[in-house]
Design a protein around this motif. Structure first.
Motif, PDB file in Angstrom:
ATOM      1  N   GLY A 153       0.819  -1.111   0.096  1.00  0.00           N
ATOM      2  CA  GLY A 153       0.146   0.123   0.049  1.00  0.00           C
ATOM      3  C   GLY A 153       0.871   1.103  -0.037  1.00  0.00           C
ATOM      4  O   GLY A 153       2.151   1.055  -0.063  1.00  0.00           O
ATOM      5  N   CYS A 169       6.256  -0.521   7.428  1.00  0.00           N
ATOM      6  CA  CYS A 169       5.074   0.542   7.371  1.00  0.00           C
ATOM      7  C   CYS A 169       5.628   1.877   7.943  1.00  0.00           C
ATOM      8  O   CYS A 169       6.476   1.937   8.820  1.00  0.00           O
ATOM      9  CB  CYS A 169       3.996   0.058   8.036  1.00  0.00           C
ATOM     10  SG  CYS A 169       3.392  -1.600   7.320  1.00  0.00           S
ATOM     11  N   PHE A 173       1.461   3.338  11.344  1.00  0.00           N
ATOM     12  CA  PHE A 173       0.877   2.425  10.187  1.00  0.00           C
ATOM     13  C   PHE A 173       1.300   1.067  10.579  1.00  0.00           C
ATOM     14  O   PHE A 173       2.240   0.919  11.173  1.00  0.00           O
ATOM     15  CB  PHE A 173       0.968   2.618   9.028  1.00  0.00           C
ATOM     16  CG  PHE A 173       0.317   4.000   8.326  1.00  0.00           C
ATOM     17  CD1 PHE A 173      -0.921   3.787   7.790  1.00  0.00           C
ATOM     18  CD2 PHE A 173       0.547   5.190   8.704  1.00  0.00           C
ATOM     19  CE1 PHE A 173      -1.585   4.738   7.319  1.00  0.00           C
ATOM     20  CE2 PHE A 173       0.068   6.319   8.274  1.00  0.00           C
ATOM     21  CZ  PHE A 173      -1.235   6.032   7.614  1.00  0.00           C
ATOM     22  N   ASN A 176      -1.599  -5.208   8.037  1.00  0.00           N
ATOM     23  CA  ASN A 176      -2.804  -5.886   8.485  1.00  0.00           C
ATOM     24  C   ASN A 176      -3.060  -7.147   7.817  1.00  0.00           C
ATOM     25  O   ASN A 176      -2.108  -7.845   7.375  1.00  0.00           O
ATOM     26  CB  ASN A 176      -4.444  -5.016   7.786  1.00  0.00           C
ATOM     27  CG  ASN A 176      -4.307  -4.905   6.324  1.00  0.00           C
ATOM     28  OD1 ASN A 176      -3.534  -5.791   5.624  1.00  0.00           O
ATOM     29  ND2 ASN A 176      -5.009  -4.084   5.918  1.00  0.00           N
ATOM     30  N   LYS A 180      -1.266  -5.206   3.914  1.00  0.00           N
ATOM     31  CA  LYS A 180      -1.131  -3.761   3.597  1.00  0.00           C
ATOM     32  C   LYS A 180      -1.017  -3.074   4.695  1.00  0.00           C
ATOM     33  O   LYS A 180      -1.334  -3.534   5.834  1.00  0.00           O
ATOM     34  CB  LYS A 180      -2.604  -3.378   2.657  1.00  0.00           C
ATOM     35  CG  LYS A 180      -2.955  -4.054   1.429  1.00  0.00           C
ATOM     36  CD  LYS A 180      -2.110  -3.611   0.477  1.00  0.00           C
ATOM     37  CE  LYS A 180      -2.623  -4.465  -0.899  1.00  0.00           C
ATOM     38  NZ  LYS A 180      -1.880  -3.891  -2.127  1.00  0.00           N
ATOM     39  N   CYS A 181      -0.172  -2.027   4.500  1.00  0.00           N
ATOM     40  CA  CYS A 181      -0.185  -0.856   5.716  1.00  0.00           C
ATOM     41  C   CYS A 181      -1.326  -0.185   5.994  1.00  0.00           C
ATOM     42  O   CYS A 181      -1.873   0.580   4.978  1.00  0.00           O
ATOM     43  CB  CYS A 181       0.928  -0.123   5.623  1.00  0.00           C
ATOM     44  SG  CYS A 181       2.768  -1.082   5.523  1.00  0.00           S
ATOM     45  N   GLU A 182      -1.913  -0.223   7.179  1.00  0.00           N
ATOM     46  CA  GLU A 182      -3.169   0.670   7.326  1.00  0.00           C
ATOM     47  C   GLU A 182      -2.945   1.485   8.823  1.00  0.00           C
ATOM     48  O   GLU A 182      -2.108   1.159   9.551  1.00  0.00           O
ATOM     49  CB  GLU A 182      -4.405  -0.308   7.530  1.00  0.00           C
ATOM     50  CG  GLU A 182      -4.424  -1.308   8.647  1.00  0.00           C
ATOM     51  CD  GLU A 182      -5.639  -1.833   8.810  1.00  0.00           C
ATOM     52  OE1 GLU A 182      -5.918  -2.517   9.996  1.00  0.00           O
ATOM     53  OE2 GLU A 182      -6.579  -1.883   7.961  1.00  0.00           O
TER      54      GLU A 182
END
Length: 194
Positions: A153, A169, A173, A176, A180-182
């Motif tokens: 991401g 990340c 962040f 997940n 992906k980095c959230e």
């Protein structure tokens, strides 16, 4: 240039034929305050050596067009060959006189030749004496010498370690379950680092 002497008009043009190249070069001469002045370098003085197709001055700079397997090296056509190079523009010299090879896809320059070097269709390969490096497109990362899909991401950098994808990340962040980095904010007093 046309110069008027009395009732006669005279066109002054200096002309020289270079037999080796079978080209005619001309150099106009201007008449200024009763003296003749050259306005460009005389083309017959243009010499790129015996492996030259042609020689000319473009905007005051010498330009050599060389035969195949030769290239312009600081104003002289010299031998220039790169194995496994692109057919057009395969070999050239930069302004400092260093040889540069324009290699085919799947090859990279090392020691003045093009050697096999492939990172797959999503990367460019660079060779060094110690090995190769892959510069992969966005969304891909080097996995044992091949650029493979790798996306964390927009808030992370993706890489491979022992063939497993890893996301590094940005601050605040975390990765997940979908790789992906959230955004991750556990509050000020949390022991979990996001």
């Amino acid at each position: 240039m046309i110069v008027r002497f009395g009732y006669w008009l005279v066109l002054l043009t200096v002309c020289c034929v270079t037999l080796a190249n079978s080209e005619v070069y001309t150099d106009e001469v201007e008449f200024d305050n009763n003296t003749f002045v050259d306005n460009v370098p005389f083309q017959s003085d243009c010499d790129c050596g015996k492996f030259s197709r042609s020689c000319s001055y473009v905007e005051g700079k010498k330009k050599c067009i060389c035969y195949d397997l030769y290239a312009d090296k600081q104003g002289t056509c010299v031998s220039c060959y790169c194995k496994n190079a692109n057919y057009y523009n395969r070999c050239e010299f930069d302004d400092s006189g260093s040889k540069k090879c324009n290699c085919l896809k799947g090859y990279a320059e090392l020691n003045g030749d093009c050697q096999e070097c492939n990172c797959g269709e999503h990367g460019n390969c660079i060779l060094y004496a110690w090995g190769k490096t892959c510069r992969c497109e966005n969304g891909y990362a080097d996995n044992y010498g091949t650029c493979k899909e790798c996306d964390c991401g927009e808030h992370g950098i993706c890489s491979f370690s022992a063939e497993y994808k890893q996301c590094s990340c940005d601050s605040k962040f975390a990765e997940n379950d979908f790789g992906k980095c959230e955004a991750c904010d556990c509050g000020e007093n949390a022991s979990l680092l996001c």
